[in-house]
Scaffold this motif. Structure first.
Motif, PDB file in Angstrom:
ATOM      1  N   PHE A 297       0.837  -1.195   0.000  1.00 10.15           N
ATOM      2  CA  PHE A 297       0.000   0.000   0.000  1.00 10.15           C
ATOM      3  C   PHE A 297       0.875   1.249   0.000  1.00 10.15           C
ATOM      4  CE2 PHE A 297      -2.131   3.417   2.277  1.00 10.15           C
ATOM      5  CZ  PHE A 297      -3.378   3.460   1.665  1.00 10.15           C
TER       6      PHE A 297
ATOM      7  N   TRP B 190      -8.176   3.154  11.017  1.00  7.74           N
ATOM      8  CA  TRP B 190      -7.767   3.331   9.627  1.00  7.74           C
ATOM      9  C   TRP B 190      -7.057   2.086   9.081  1.00  7.74           C
ATOM     10  CZ3 TRP B 190      -2.997   3.688   7.091  1.00  7.74           C
ATOM     11  CH2 TRP B 190      -3.059   4.160   5.787  1.00  7.74           C
ATOM     12  N   ILE B 191      -6.156   1.516   9.886  1.00  6.50           N
ATOM     13  CA  ILE B 191      -5.432   0.296   9.480  1.00  6.50           C
ATOM     14  C   ILE B 191      -6.422  -0.834   9.228  1.00  6.50           C
ATOM     15  CG2 ILE B 191      -4.091  -1.584  10.554  1.00  6.50           C
ATOM     16  CD1 ILE B 191      -2.211   0.242   9.256  1.00  6.50           C
ATOM     17  N   ASN B 192      -7.374  -1.009  10.141  1.00  2.00           N
ATOM     18  CA  ASN B 192      -8.361  -2.075  10.003  1.00  2.00           C
ATOM     19  C   ASN B 192      -9.282  -1.841   8.807  1.00  2.00           C
ATOM     20  OD1 ASN B 192      -7.365  -3.498  12.214  1.00  2.00           O
ATOM     21  ND2 ASN B 192      -8.677  -2.397  13.641  1.00  2.00           N
TER      22      ASN B 192
ATOM     23  N   ASN C 139      -8.646  -0.354   6.103  1.00  2.91           N
ATOM     24  CA  ASN C 139      -7.911  -0.530   4.842  1.00  2.91           C
ATOM     25  C   ASN C 139      -7.233  -1.894   4.744  1.00  2.91           C
ATOM     26  OD1 ASN C 139      -8.017   2.113   3.243  1.00  2.91           O
ATOM     27  ND2 ASN C 139      -7.626   2.793   5.333  1.00  2.91           N
ATOM     28  N   ALA C 140      -7.481  -2.767   5.720  1.00  8.06           N
ATOM     29  CA  ALA C 140      -6.909  -4.120   5.741  1.00  8.06           C
ATOM     30  C   ALA C 140      -5.397  -4.090   5.544  1.00  8.06           C
ATOM     31  CB  ALA C 140      -7.577  -5.006   4.684  1.00  8.06           C
ATOM     32  N   LEU C 141      -4.722  -3.277   6.384  1.00 10.72           N
ATOM     33  CA  LEU C 141      -3.272  -3.112   6.260  1.00 10.72           C
ATOM     34  C   LEU C 141      -2.531  -3.791   7.404  1.00 10.72           C
ATOM     35  CD1 LEU C 141      -3.167   0.665   5.287  1.00 10.72           C
ATOM     36  CD2 LEU C 141      -2.969  -1.309   3.761  1.00 10.72           C
TER      37      LEU C 141
ATOM     38  N   LEU D 164       3.597  -0.674   4.545  1.00  8.60           N
ATOM     39  CA  LEU D 164       2.195  -0.993   4.817  1.00  8.60           C
ATOM     40  C   LEU D 164       1.741  -1.974   3.758  1.00  8.60           C
ATOM     41  CD1 LEU D 164       0.721   2.497   5.764  1.00  8.60           C
ATOM     42  CD2 LEU D 164       1.549   0.694   7.277  1.00  8.60           C
ATOM     43  N   GLU D 165       1.475  -3.193   4.219  1.00 11.66           N
ATOM     44  CA  GLU D 165       1.067  -4.271   3.315  1.00 11.66           C
ATOM     45  C   GLU D 165      -0.450  -4.395   3.348  1.00 11.66           C
ATOM     46  OE1 GLU D 165       1.641  -9.124   2.960  1.00 11.66           O
ATOM     47  OE2 GLU D 165       2.393  -8.074   4.723  1.00 11.66           O
ATOM     48  N   GLN D 166      -1.052  -4.420   2.183  1.00 14.88           N
ATOM     49  CA  GLN D 166      -2.508  -4.595   2.114  1.00 14.88           C
ATOM     50  C   GLN D 166      -2.807  -6.085   2.140  1.00 14.88           C
ATOM     51  OE1 GLN D 166      -4.564  -2.264  -0.859  1.00 14.88           O
ATOM     52  NE2 GLN D 166      -5.961  -1.808   0.809  1.00 14.88           N
ATOM     53  N   ASN D 167      -3.601  -6.485   3.097  1.00  8.68           N
ATOM     54  CA  ASN D 167      -3.943  -7.886   3.318  1.00  8.68           C
ATOM     55  C   ASN D 167      -5.231  -8.201   2.544  1.00  8.68           C
ATOM     56  OD1 ASN D 167      -3.937 -10.460   4.341  1.00  8.68           O
ATOM     57  ND2 ASN D 167      -4.801  -9.877   6.310  1.00  8.68           N
ATOM     58  N   THR D 168      -5.067  -8.492   1.254  1.00  8.28           N
ATOM     59  CA  THR D 168      -6.240  -8.778   0.415  1.00  8.28           C
ATOM     60  C   THR D 168      -6.259 -10.216  -0.020  1.00  8.28           C
ATOM     61  OG1 THR D 168      -5.036  -8.022  -1.534  1.00  8.28           O
ATOM     62  CG2 THR D 168      -6.502  -6.460  -0.444  1.00  8.28           C
TER      63      THR D 168
END
Length: 125
Positions: free
Chosen positions: A3, A96-98, A100-102, A121-125
């Motif tokens: 991210f 915000w982190i939650n 954006n699933a970061l 910041l890694e996006q957990n998708t």
């Protein structure tokens, strides 16, 4: 997926001066970070504070929010038993982190009076 990334540098000598001001410490560092700093003496205290401050600024750069994004004390940088740093986020930063699933990742280093932080910041998708 990445991210955002951010890096920052902070002088331990500058931080040693700032640590003399209780209002600064309360504004920037969470109670858990203050306990970490109080457990470290001498130059280690200033180096740890400088590294944590750099990590907070690197986080804000990775998030793309700049200095006004979140309260600095909501971005706690703590250490595992192994010494590895990690973030504990509270308040709007955690929301915000939650949302954006970061997943925040942080690496710290210091040498010759300078502390450097690198945040992904890694996006957990």
């Amino acid at each position: 997926m990445i991210f955002g990334i951010g890096t920052d540098l902070c002088a331990a000598g500058r931080m040693a001066e700032k640590l003399q001001k209780p209002a600064f410490v309360e504004h920037v560092f969470s109670p858990a970070e203050q306990a970490l700093l109080n457990a470290r003496g001498g130059t280690h205290r200033a180096e740890t504070a400088a590294a944590n401050f750099a990590a907070k600024e690197a986080f804000l750069k990775a998030a793309g929010t700049g200095l006004g994004g979140f309260a600095l004390a909501d971005l706690s940088v703590l250490r595992k038993e192994s010494g590895a740093p990690y973030f504990v986020l509270t308040g709007p930063a955690a929301d915000w982190i939650n949302a954006n699933a970061l997943i925040p990742h942080v690496s710290l280093t210091h040498e010759n009076g300078l502390a450097c932080a690198f945040v992904v910041l890694e996006q957990n998708t």
